[in-house]
Write a protein that holds these residues in place. Structure first.
Motif, PDB file in Angstrom:
ATOM      1  N   TRP A 147      -5.637   5.907   0.636  1.00  0.00           N
ATOM      2  CA  TRP A 147      -4.878   4.662   0.492  1.00  0.00           C
ATOM      3  C   TRP A 147      -5.124   4.048  -0.868  1.00  0.00           C
TER       4      TRP A 147
ATOM      5  N   SER B  91      -6.303   1.372   8.371  1.00  0.00           N
ATOM      6  CA  SER B  91      -6.678   2.633   9.005  1.00  0.00           C
ATOM      7  C   SER B  91      -5.464   3.189   9.728  1.00  0.00           C
TER       8      SER B  91
ATOM      9  N   GLN C 273       0.822  -1.190   0.000  1.00  0.00           N
ATOM     10  CA  GLN C 273       0.000   0.000   0.000  1.00  0.00           C
ATOM     11  C   GLN C 273       0.863   1.249   0.000  1.00  0.00           C
TER      12      GLN C 273
ATOM     13  N   LYS D  78      -8.682  -3.096   4.570  1.00  0.00           N
ATOM     14  CA  LYS D  78      -8.408  -1.667   4.617  1.00  0.00           C
ATOM     15  C   LYS D  78      -7.414  -1.397   5.750  1.00  0.00           C
TER      16      LYS D  78
ATOM     17  N   GLY E 269     -10.538   0.505  -4.811  1.00  0.00           N
ATOM     18  CA  GLY E 269      -9.528   1.261  -4.084  1.00  0.00           C
ATOM     19  C   GLY E 269      -8.118   1.071  -4.594  1.00  0.00           C
TER      20      GLY E 269
ATOM     21  N   GLU F 157     -10.862  -3.986   8.672  1.00  0.00           N
ATOM     22  CA  GLU F 157      -9.796  -2.999   8.806  1.00  0.00           C
ATOM     23  C   GLU F 157      -8.678  -3.525   9.703  1.00  0.00           C
TER      24      GLU F 157
END
Length: 222
Positions: free
Chosen positions: A28, A159, A21, A157, A39, A173
C-alpha cells in the motif's frame, strides 16, 4: 508479467480501492499524504485531467539492448490535488495491459482522476496498478473527500480482506472488505467511507460528505 486483474488467478491489484491509496503487488502507498509520511509514495502526483492525444515513443533500452516502448499521452490538467508546482503535460505508460500499461481515452471528453509518479518535470508515469478512474464514476463523497477528508487517514493503515474471515492486527488499521463481500474493488466502502484517525490514535471508517463530528473523533475503542 503484471500482477493485475488481467492475470487469471492473480491476487487483485485493487487500483481504486480508496482514493487516497493505491496498491500494487500487495504493497500500500499513500497517494495524497505528504511524501515524508511513512509508507507514502515518493514523488506522487494526483490530478484531474483529460487525455487529448497519444503516441508511441522509445524510452531507452532493456538489458538486452531492445528498445523499451511507452505510450505518451498529452493531457490537459484540470486540477492537481497533490504534486509538483508544474502542471502535468504528459503521462507515460506501457503499451498494453499485459505489461501493466494503463490505457486512457483520448477523445478529450472523459475526465480522469489519476494517481502516479512524477519527477516534477511536467511528466507523470502510471501503471495498471495505479489509481485511474473516470471522474463521472466517482461518488460525491469521493470527490469531496479529495480535498481534505482522505488526508485525515494518512497515519492509518488499510488491511485488505480478500476472503472471510480476516482481522486487523492493530488499532490504527481499517479493514477493507469490498472485495471479500462484493467481489468488486469499487464497493460501498470505496465509494462512501474514509478511514480516518481519531483522538485516541485509533482509526475507523467514517461515512458521509460532512466533516466528522467531534463525538466520532473522541470515541475510544474498547
Amino acid at each position: 508479467m503484471c500482477a493485475g486483474p488481467s492475470v487469471p488467478g492473480a491476487e487483485p491489484c485493487v487500483p481504486a480501492v480508496h482514493l487516497w491509496q493505491c496498491c500494487c503487488s500487495g504493497g500500500w502507498v499513500l497517494c495524497l499524504c505528504p511524501s515524508h509520511q511513512p509508507g507514502s509514495r515518493p514523488h506522487a502526483a494526483v490530478i484531474r485531467a483529460k487525455a487529448v492525444s497519444a503516441k508511441e515513443v522509445d524510452s531507452g533500452n532493456d538489458i538486452y539492448g531492445n528498445p523499451i516502448k511507452r505510450i505518451q499521452y498529452e493531457v490537459k490538467q484540470i486540477k492537481m490535488f497533490k504534486g509538483p508546482d508544474q502542471d502535468i503535460e504528459f503521462i507515460y505508460t506501457a503499451p498494453s495491459t499485459a505489461v501493466c500499461g494503463q490505457p486512457l481515452d483520448t477523445g478529450g471528453k472523459k475526465e480522469y482522476l489519476i494517481a502516479g509518479k512524477s519527477e516534477g518535470d511536467g511528466k507523470m508515469h502510471i501503471t495498471l496498478c495505479d489509481l485511474v478512474a473516470t471522474w463521472d464514476s466517482l461518488s460525491p463523497t469521493q470527490k469531496k473527500s479529495l480535498n481534505q477528508r482522505y488526508q485525515m487517514g494518512c497515519e492509518c493503515k488499510i488491511s485488505r480482506c480478500l476472503s472471510i474471515p480476516c482481522f486487523v492486527s492493530s488499532s490504527d488499521e481499517c479493514l477493507w472488505t469490498d472485495w471479500a463481500m462484493e467481489k468488486i474493488v469499487g464497493g460501498r466502502q470505496a465509494k462512501h467511507y474514509a478511514c480516518i484517525k481519531r483522538s485516541d490514535g485509533s482509526c475507523a471508517w467514517y461515512r458521509g460528505m460532512a466533516p466528522p463530528k467531534q463525538e466520532f473523533l473522541d470515541i475510544e475503542d474498547p
